[in-house]
Design a protein around this motif. Structure first.
Motif, PDB file in Angstrom:
ATOM      1  N   THR A   1     -30.029  19.387  38.726  1.00 41.96           N
ATOM      2  CA  THR A   1     -30.857  20.475  38.196  1.00 41.96           C
ATOM      3  C   THR A   1     -31.226  21.466  39.293  1.00 41.96           C
ATOM      4  OG1 THR A   1     -31.732  18.957  36.561  1.00 41.96           O
ATOM      5  CG2 THR A   1     -33.004  20.955  36.925  1.00 41.96           C
ATOM      6  N   PHE A   2     -31.242  20.983  40.551  1.00 45.01           N
ATOM      7  CA  PHE A   2     -31.717  21.813  41.669  1.00 45.01           C
ATOM      8  C   PHE A   2     -31.107  21.248  42.957  1.00 45.01           C
ATOM      9  CE2 PHE A   2     -35.158  22.962  44.768  1.00 45.01           C
ATOM     10  CZ  PHE A   2     -35.167  24.334  44.557  1.00 45.01           C
TER      11      PHE A   2
ATOM     12  N   GLN B   1     -23.218  25.524  41.840  1.00 41.96           N
ATOM     13  CA  GLN B   1     -23.560  26.112  40.531  1.00 41.96           C
ATOM     14  C   GLN B   1     -25.047  25.998  40.195  1.00 41.96           C
ATOM     15  OE1 GLN B   1     -20.684  23.936  38.263  1.00 41.96           O
ATOM     16  NE2 GLN B   1     -18.982  25.198  39.020  1.00 41.96           N
ATOM     17  N   ALA B   2     -25.721  24.965  40.693  1.00 43.05           N
ATOM     18  CA  ALA B   2     -27.153  24.781  40.406  1.00 43.05           C
ATOM     19  C   ALA B   2     -27.977  25.736  41.267  1.00 43.05           C
ATOM     20  CB  ALA B   2     -27.554  23.339  40.698  1.00 43.05           C
ATOM     21  N   PRO B   3     -29.223  26.008  40.861  1.00 41.32           N
ATOM     22  CA  PRO B   3     -30.114  26.804  41.713  1.00 41.32           C
ATOM     23  C   PRO B   3     -30.264  26.134  43.083  1.00 41.32           C
ATOM     24  CG  PRO B   3     -31.093  26.448  39.542  1.00 41.32           C
ATOM     25  CD  PRO B   3     -29.860  25.602  39.602  1.00 41.32           C
ATOM     26  N   LEU B   4     -30.192  26.941  44.140  1.00 39.32           N
ATOM     27  CA  LEU B   4     -30.217  26.434  45.526  1.00 39.32           C
ATOM     28  C   LEU B   4     -31.330  27.117  46.300  1.00 39.32           C
ATOM     29  CD1 LEU B   4     -28.800  25.091  48.107  1.00 39.32           C
ATOM     30  CD2 LEU B   4     -27.578  27.273  48.304  1.00 39.32           C
ATOM     31  N   ARG B   5     -32.079  26.326  47.074  1.00 37.54           N
ATOM     32  CA  ARG B   5     -33.007  26.874  48.068  1.00 37.54           C
ATOM     33  C   ARG B   5     -32.600  26.331  49.428  1.00 37.54           C
ATOM     34  NH1 ARG B   5     -36.567  31.176  47.301  1.00 37.54           N
ATOM     35  NH2 ARG B   5     -37.699  30.941  45.338  1.00 37.54           N
TER      36      ARG B   5
ATOM     37  N   GLU C   1     -40.962  25.363  43.994  1.00 40.24           N
ATOM     38  CA  GLU C   1     -40.257  25.555  42.726  1.00 40.24           C
ATOM     39  C   GLU C   1     -40.763  24.513  41.730  1.00 40.24           C
ATOM     40  OE1 GLU C   1     -37.905  27.669  41.741  1.00 40.24           O
ATOM     41  OE2 GLU C   1     -37.385  28.634  43.644  1.00 40.24           O
TER      42      GLU C   1
ATOM     43  N   VAL D   1     -39.424  22.271  38.885  1.00 34.35           N
ATOM     44  CA  VAL D   1     -38.121  21.774  38.420  1.00 34.35           C
ATOM     45  C   VAL D   1     -38.414  20.687  37.391  1.00 34.35           C
ATOM     46  CG1 VAL D   1     -35.911  20.801  39.101  1.00 34.35           C
ATOM     47  CG2 VAL D   1     -37.152  22.255  40.713  1.00 34.35           C
TER      48      VAL D   1
END
Ligand SMILES: [Fe+2]
Ligand SMILES: [Fe+2]
Length: 283
Positions: free
Chosen positions: A35-36, A65-69, A109, A111
Motif C-alpha cells: 500500500t505504501f 507503482q505504490a506511493p513512495l516517500r 502519511e 496509510v
C-alpha cells in the motif's frame, strides 16, 4: 496491509551493480503490491553534491507503482559534524537539494488505519535551523496522529545496536533519542525502522515501560559485514505486514530478497571506486 521499506540503494549515475540490484528490487516491490513504500536513505552512492546520482536514482524509483516517500541519509545530505564520513557535514543547501528531487526530508502519511512517520535523522544534533523546525513538527505529531498505530522511520537507527562502535555516527545522538521518545510518549509507535547499517536485524527496545520492535533494514546496494554482531549482512528489503493475525495494531517484519542479485563488497563495484576517487577519499 503491507508496507515495504527499502534502504541504502547507493545509486551512481554510471550505473553498475547497485543500479541493477535496485531495478530487480523495484520489480519485486511491484510484485508484493504494498500500500505504501518508504526509502530510508542513502539513495545516492556517496556524494550528496552529485545531482546526477540523485537524478539517476529518482528515475529508477519512479518505477515503483505504490506511493513512495524518501528520507535522506548521510550520503544524501551529509551528517552532523563529529566523525562525519569524509568530513561531509549536513548543510541547509544539501537538505534543500535533496528535497528538490525527492520531496520533504520529514513527513507523516495516513496509510489505512495507520500513521507512517519519516524523520530526517541527519539534521539531529546539527544545530541547523532545519533541526529546530523538525522538532517543532515532531511535537505537533501526537495531536495529528491521535490513537492510530504508527510506524516511525529514519535513516540512522534510534538505538545504537553496536555500543562498541562509536566512530561512525551509528545512531541518532542520545539527547535526540530522549527528546524524540518524550515528544512521542502519547503516540502508539508499533515499530521503528531504520537503514544505514546495511544489515537486517530485529530487536526489542524498551519504550515507556513496553517493548517496541526496532527493525534495521538491509541495503539493496551492498551489505556491510564489518560491524560484528549477529545481524544478517545480506541485501534485501523489509515487508511489514500490518494489522493481521495479532490484532489491529500488530506488525510483522519479513526479510525479502532475490536470487538474482549481485552481492559483492562495495570495493568490488567499479562505480563505488569512481565515486570514492571523485571525492578524493581512499579507504
Ligand atoms: Fe548506506
Ligand atoms: Fe548511511
Amino acid at each position: 496491509m503491507k508496507i515495504v521499506q527499502l534502504s541504502d540503494t547507493h545509486i551512481s549515475h554510471l550505473g553498475g551493480a547497485t543500479t541493477e540490484n535496485l531495478q530487480r528490487f523495484v520489480a519485486l516491490i511491484n510484485d508484493i503490491r504494498p500500500t505504501f513504500v518508504v526509502h530510508s536513505g542513502d539513495v545516492a552512492i556517496l556524494d550528496p553534491d552529485n545531482a546526477e546520482d540523485r537524478e539517476a536514482a529518482r528515475e529508477i524509483l519512479a518505477g515503483i507503482q505504490a506511493p513512495l516517500r524518501v528520507l535522506p541519509g548521510n550520503h544524501d545530505v551529509g551528517e552532523r559534524p563529529e566523525n562525519a564520513w569524509a568530513d561531509i557535514q549536513v548543510t541547509s543547501e544539501r537538505v534543500r537539494a535533496f528535497s528538490s528531487t525527492f520531496g520533504p526530508d520529514h513527513w507523516v502519511e495516513t496509510v489505512g488505519d495507520w500513521a507512517v512517520v519519516g524523520l530526517d535523522s541527519e539534521i539531529m544534533g546539527s544545530g541547523l535551523p532545519e533541526e529546530e523546525e523538525q522538532w517543532g513538527w515532531i511535537e505537533s505529531l501526537p495531536a495529528l496522529i491521535g490513537a492510530r498505530p504508527t510506524l516511525l522511520f529514519s535513516h540512522k537507527p534510534v538505538w545504537n545496536p553496536y555500543p562498541a562502535v562509536t566512530e561512525h555516527n551509528i545512531s541518532i545522538p542520545d539527547a535526540s533519542r530522549d527528546r524524540l521518545l518524550s515528544a512521542l510518549a502519547d503516540v502508539d509507535v508499533a515499530a521503528f525502522g531504520s537503514g544505514h547499517l546495511h544489515q537486517y536485524a530485529v530487536t526489542q527496545e524498551a519504550v515507556g515501560g513496553r517493548e517496541v520492535l526496532a527493525v534495521s533494514a538491509p541495503a539493496t546496494g551492498f551489505a556491510h559485514a564489518g560491524l560484528g554482531g549477529s545481524a544478517l549482512a545480506q541485501q534485501g528489503i523489509v515487508e511489514y505486514v500490518l494489522g493481521e493475525g495479532d490484532g489491529a495494531g500488530s506488525v510483522r517484519p519479513f526479510f525479502r530478497n532475490l536470487a538474482t542479485l549481485t552481492e559483492v563488497p562495495p570495493t568490488e563495484i567499479p562505480e563505488f571506486a569512481s565515486a570514492l576517487d571523485a571525492l578524493g577519499v581512499s579507504l
